[in-house]
Scaffold this active site. Structure first.
Site, PDB file in Angstrom:
ATOM      1  CG  HIS A   1     -16.432  17.907  57.910  1.00  0.00           C
ATOM      2  ND1 HIS A   1     -16.431  18.968  58.376  1.00  0.00           N
ATOM      3  CD2 HIS A   1     -15.907  17.981  56.667  1.00  0.00           C
ATOM      4  CE1 HIS A   1     -15.840  20.002  57.498  1.00  0.00           C
ATOM      5  NE2 HIS A   1     -15.446  19.217  56.524  1.00  0.00           N
ATOM      6  CD  GLU A   2     -14.790  14.695  54.891  1.00  0.00           C
ATOM      7  OE1 GLU A   2     -14.845  14.936  53.790  1.00  0.00           O
ATOM      8  OE2 GLU A   2     -14.099  15.365  55.683  1.00  0.00           O
TER       9      GLU A   2
ATOM     10  CG  HIS B   1     -17.854  18.324  52.254  1.00  0.00           C
ATOM     11  ND1 HIS B   1     -17.915  19.526  52.329  1.00  0.00           N
ATOM     12  CD2 HIS B   1     -16.697  18.160  53.391  1.00  0.00           C
ATOM     13  CE1 HIS B   1     -16.954  20.330  52.395  1.00  0.00           C
ATOM     14  NE2 HIS B   1     -16.208  19.578  53.454  1.00  0.00           N
TER      15      HIS B   1
ATOM     16  N   GLY C   1      -7.626  15.242  57.561  1.00  0.00           N
ATOM     17  CA  GLY C   1      -8.394  14.274  58.255  1.00  0.00           C
ATOM     18  C   GLY C   1      -9.318  13.380  57.412  1.00  0.00           C
ATOM     19  CB  ALA C   2     -11.969  12.909  56.087  1.00  0.00           C
ATOM     20  CG  MET C   3     -11.099  14.300  49.534  1.00  0.00           C
ATOM     21  SD  MET C   3     -11.082  16.208  49.437  1.00  0.00           S
ATOM     22  CE  MET C   3     -12.205  16.419  48.021  1.00  0.00           C
ATOM     23  CD  GLU C   4     -14.790  17.617  50.260  1.00  0.00           C
ATOM     24  OE1 GLU C   4     -15.156  18.792  49.695  1.00  0.00           O
ATOM     25  OE2 GLU C   4     -14.031  17.321  51.126  1.00  0.00           O
ATOM     26  CG  ASN C   5     -12.359  11.811  46.942  1.00  0.00           C
ATOM     27  OD1 ASN C   5     -11.868  13.147  46.781  1.00  0.00           O
ATOM     28  ND2 ASN C   5     -11.741  11.203  47.972  1.00  0.00           N
TER      29      ASN C   5
END
Length: 934
Positions: A343-344, A347, A307-311
């Protein structure tokens, strides 16, 4: 050859200067050149620690290759000749070790040993690297841009004019930074990063930090140089080269937030900017810690598996998780985008600022981020009614956790496949639900102040499961503790104690029962006068108390359960901590009914005695609003879970939901309808014609008033709109004539306008599904799918196309998904699942998976979300012993590949559950329906 001989002699001398932490080299651990590899463990040695990476990367978007160099400043803790680090699929051109003055330690080219089984390389230094000294490791490397979704990979998109454009993006979590640069790719090795990226004039480059300067270097190339990053783990590093456009805003504390997207989708970025600004400001206030970077970018990548990534500072998303078009996106779509952004952004504190020490505790990242979605949206976007959605999160966790194939929240995970599988319902959803239980236990204020202490104590560092529990309660004096303050006593005797319902509680001991053992407790309740007899056992869907395996499955399981309950005579909830197998509670007076687990705030199932179920069923019938909507929904959920487990008769649960004609809240109404629909789908696939027909007739007859009052519009609250979307979809799926007639009318109008007339967004998917059932409608939707510039709209088209009852059309869709051009590869797992759910397609999808298994594993690595959803999505549609045997035979034939995969057991156990449900309940369902319809 001379240098290789030196290496071999040192290896044979058993590493007199190697760290004692290292295993001695074994003949089995051979590098690709046949020499012994100096390290035998999957995890890296801890005696070399990276401090700072200086990275130069140059992706060529024409040749689809990239080259790079990295200088890694390292601290040496023990004397050694070897540096062992991670590298996967990279060609290492040059390797050199420099001293702190950047002088070469050797005038020879250093040899690099490769050990692909552990994705490690080792570099030999003829001169001993001395403990306490600083050194630099310099490597030059290159590789093709990855074809998948991990590492430094290629993504493409098509313009309205039909031109295909290429970009390069990264996705490193959990273990793929090593595919983009040689590095110490474990979360505990936090370091700073200085990144430089080379690109052409028509592209931009993005990384975690703001751009510091751009230098023209000739040959039409530019080098973008970025500011030094904060200290972070490798999996949070990110860099992208693309030609996207952005929209930008600034928070009250001066953080620049930008949303990036494909140029022709720029108009879909504005809602995400508003949400990101508001949510980041909320988190800064809630955590009482300012976001530590100067900027935060959110970018929609056209090819993205999760869904997504929190870089940190450069969060990446699927387009459906970030872009919002008010003319096309539904209320559910808006909620989804807002949840994912929430959510991201959570993080950036939980995961980025404080990172788990190892992947066994990934729930500290994902459970917190999932829970903070709901905390943040409830505060910032109350109109989205996110509390309606949270119960479904916990119900989903229970579905997984009530199978024996579940796992503890904190579980062993060593290799990349095991680590990928940790990103599952247990880490995300169960993690969120036990945090919700804990928040209600500690109070909102106690929980918030505790996690602020946790974040401050471990910022820019790593933490373990127990560190959270130690941080949650502040230390206080004995006087404060006795007075009931939310704190630990400062005296040694009660150091870990906490006051709950007048009792002293050991918080760490309590929470270990939720994180270190798998499963969910079943709390039983029997009432005799003023006495409540409560007990606990492990809740399992397949085994029964009279099964031979029952005692072994229950042995050793005990939870510390914060019970809450209401009665017919209580205005406020009452509390009790259940720490034993059974206990007796005394009420102040006799009551008419007792409802345990108030608002489903606790993570446990409740089973009442016969009188208890009778009282609650009657209460719902005569005065259902005496219970909150959450209590009503959880009663329905618990009842049908107990039916599946063989602990409650189906007719009793069906009688319980008899009150739903009077229900006005969407959550319990959809909970009851959802169970009936799932039973229908299960029985339909078994081709049991009489029960299928009667169940459909009953649902349409009983819920007709609810269906008929739905409008084909986007009017009403988010709750109204969510109900409309679900109810009308069900009605048309069941061929309810008024529904079909209205949907066909809207579809025809839409086609006649060549798709220019806007359909009501909440019902558009239902309209498309009805339109897709004939040849011309299906062909038109496939054409529209190919040209649409909105991924949310395309997902609705794809759902409709996959609902066709023509198996040839479904086969064509699967082939298009495998091709990856018309239907992107990222959508293949969900497409397979949609076809498998179709009663015409479930064998088709399974045969497709078996035939193309090796190709699917190349596209979606073992353990990844993609391959897990393919397995679960196809296998769990089955419900006969013959189908179960076929599934087991197939997975046995590829045992060597899948032996480590927990998801195989999850999938097959779900088939066993389906078989048992039909065995236990089919005749009861048949009889009950005949009685109601007659």
């Amino acid at each position: 050859m001379h240098l290789l001989l030196v290496i071999l002699l040192i290896l044979e001398s058993q590493f007199c200067v190697q760290s004692s932490d290292s295993n001695s080299p074994a003949g089995d651990n051979l590098a690709t050149n046949g020499l012994p590899f100096p390290w035998s463990k999957v995890r890296l040695p801890n005696y070399i620690v990276p401090v700072h990476y200086h990275l130069l990367i140059h992706p060529n978007l024409t040749t689809l290759m990239f080259n790079g160099s990295v200088t890694i400043e390292i601290d040496v803790k023990n004397n050694t000749n070897w540096v062992v680090l991670h590298s996967k699929n990279l060609k290492i051109f040059t390797a050199t070790v420099l001293d702190e003055y950047e002088a070469h330690l050797s005038d020879k080219v250093l040899s690099v040993l490769e050990y692909p089984a552990h994705e490690q390389i080792a570099i030999f230094s003829p001169k001993i690297l001395t403990s306490g000294e600083k050194y630099f490791l310099y490597l030059e490397f290159g590789a093709p841009l990855s074809d998948g979704f991990y590492g430094f990979y290629k993504s493409t998109y098509r313009t309205k004019a039909g031109e295909t454009r290429v970009l390069a993006s990264t996705h490193f979590e959990p273990t793929s930074a090593r595919m983009a640069l040689p590095c110490f790719d474990e979360p505990i090795f936090k370091a700073n990063y200085t990144v430089r990226i080379r690109r052409g004039p028509s592209h931009i480059a993005l990384s975690n930090m703001p751009l510091e300067q751009t230098v023209e270097i000739g040959n039409g190339l530019f080098e973008d140089q970025f500011e030094v990053s904060v200290k972070m783990s490798t999996y949070l590093l990110a860099f992208i080269v693309c030609d996207f456009r952005s929209v930008t805003g600034m928070t009250a504390t001066g953080i620049n937030i930008s949303i990036y997207a494909v140029p022709e989708k720029w108009h879909q970025t504005h809602y995400a900017l508003e949400a990101a600004l508001r949510l980041l400001e909320f988190y800064e206030q809630y955590f009482n810690i300012l976001y530590p970077l100067p900027k935060l970018d959110l970018i929609a990548i056209p090819d993205f598996q999760s869904g997504a990534m929190e870089n940190w500072g450069l969060t990446t998303y699927r387009e459906t998780s970030l872009l919002y078009d008010p003319d096309i996106s539904s209320a559910s779509d808006k909620l989804w985008v807002t949840l994912v952004i929430g959510h991201e952004l959570a993080h950036q504190w939980f995961g980025n600022l404080v990172t788990m020490e190892w992947w066994n505790d990934i729930w500290l990242n994902e459970g917190f981020a999932r829970y903070m979605e709901f905390v943040s949206l409830e505060a910032v976007y109350p109109e989205l009614k996110v509390e309606d959605h949270f119960l479904d999160t916990c119900f989903g966790a229970i579905g997984r956790d009530s199978l024996n194939s579940s796992r503890p929240i904190s579980s062993l995970a060593e290799n990349p496949t095991q680590i990928k599988e940790m990103f599952d319902t247990v880490s995300y959803d169960k993690g969120a639900c036990i945090l919700h239980m804990l928040r209600n236990f500690l109070t909102n204020e106690g929980f918030q102040s505790g996690i602020i202490r946790y974040l401050r104590r471990f910022r820019y560092s790593n933490a373990r499961n127990e560190d959270l529990w130690d941080s949650l309660i502040k230390t206080c004096s004995e006087e404060e503790f006795t007075a009931g303050e939310y704190c630990y006593s400062s005296t040694q005797a009660t150091k870990n104690a906490y006051r709950f319902a007048g009792e002293h509680i050991d918080l760490k001991k309590m929470m270990y029962t939720w994180t270190l053992q798998k499963g969910i407790p079943l709390v039983t309740l029997r009432r005799e006068g003023r006495r409540l007899y409560v007990g606990q056992e492990r809740f399992l869907k397949i085994a029964l108390p009279n099964d031979p395996s029952w005692n072994s499955l229950q042995e050793g399981y005990l939870w510390h359960i914060p019970l809450t309950y209401k009665t017919s005579h209580s205005e406020h909830e009452m509390k009790h901590l259940l720490t034993t197998k059974s206990d007796v509670l005394m009420l102040d007076e006799e009551v008419d009914w007792v409802k345990l687990n108030t608002d489903m705030n606790g993570y446990y199932i409740v089973h009442y005695d016969e009188e208890g179920w009778n009282c609650l069923t009657e209460l719902l019938r005569v005065n259902h609003t005496a219970l909150s909507f959450k209590d009503r929904a959880s009663l329905i959920h618990n009842a049908f879970q107990l039916v599946t487990a063989g602990r409650l008769s189906l007719d009793r649960a069906l009688d319980l939901i008899g009150y739903l004609k009077s229900e006005t809240h969407n959550v319990p109404l959809l909970q009851g309808l959802g169970y009936l629909q799932s039973f229908y789908k299960l029985i339909e696939k078994r081709h049991i014609a009489d029960v299928t027909h009667n169940l459909k007739t009953y649902i349409l007859r009983y819920f007709r008033d609810v269906i008929d009052k739905q409008t084909w519009s986007d009017d009403g609250t988010v709750s109204d709109r969510r109900l409309r979307e679900s109810v009308l979809s069900l009605a048309c799926d069941f061929h309810y004539p008024p529904c079909l007639e209205k949907a066909k009318q809207l579809y025809n109008s839409w086609v006649e306008s060549n798709g220019t007339v806007s359909l009501p967004t909440d019902v558009s998917k239902t309209v498309y599904m009805v339109g897709a059932q004939d040849d011309s409608g299906w062909a038109y939707l496939l054409e529209k799918y190919g040209v649409s510039m909105c991924e949310t709209e395309k997902s609705k088209f794809l759902s409709a196309l996959a609902s066709s009852k023509d198996s040839k059309k479904l086969s064509r869709l699967l082939q298009l998904g495998m091709g990856g051009t018309v239907i992107k590869t990222q959508n293949l797992p969900s497409l397979i699942y949609m076809v498998a759910r179709n009663p015409v397609g479930h064998f088709l999808a399974w045969d497709f998976v078996k035939k193309h298994w090796n190709e699917l594993v190349e596209k979606f690595p073992l353990g990844s979300f993609g391959i897990r959803s393919i397995i679960v999505g196809t296998v769990t549609q089955f419900s006969s012993t013959e189908e179960l045997r076929e599934v087991e035979v197939f997975f046995k034939s590829i045992t060597e590949q899948v032996s480590q995969l927990r998801v195989i057991q999850v999938a097959t156990e779900n088939v066993e559950k389906n078989i048992m449900w039909l065995t236990r309940n089919l005749e009861t369902m048949r009889t009950w329906l005949q009685q109601r319809l007659n």
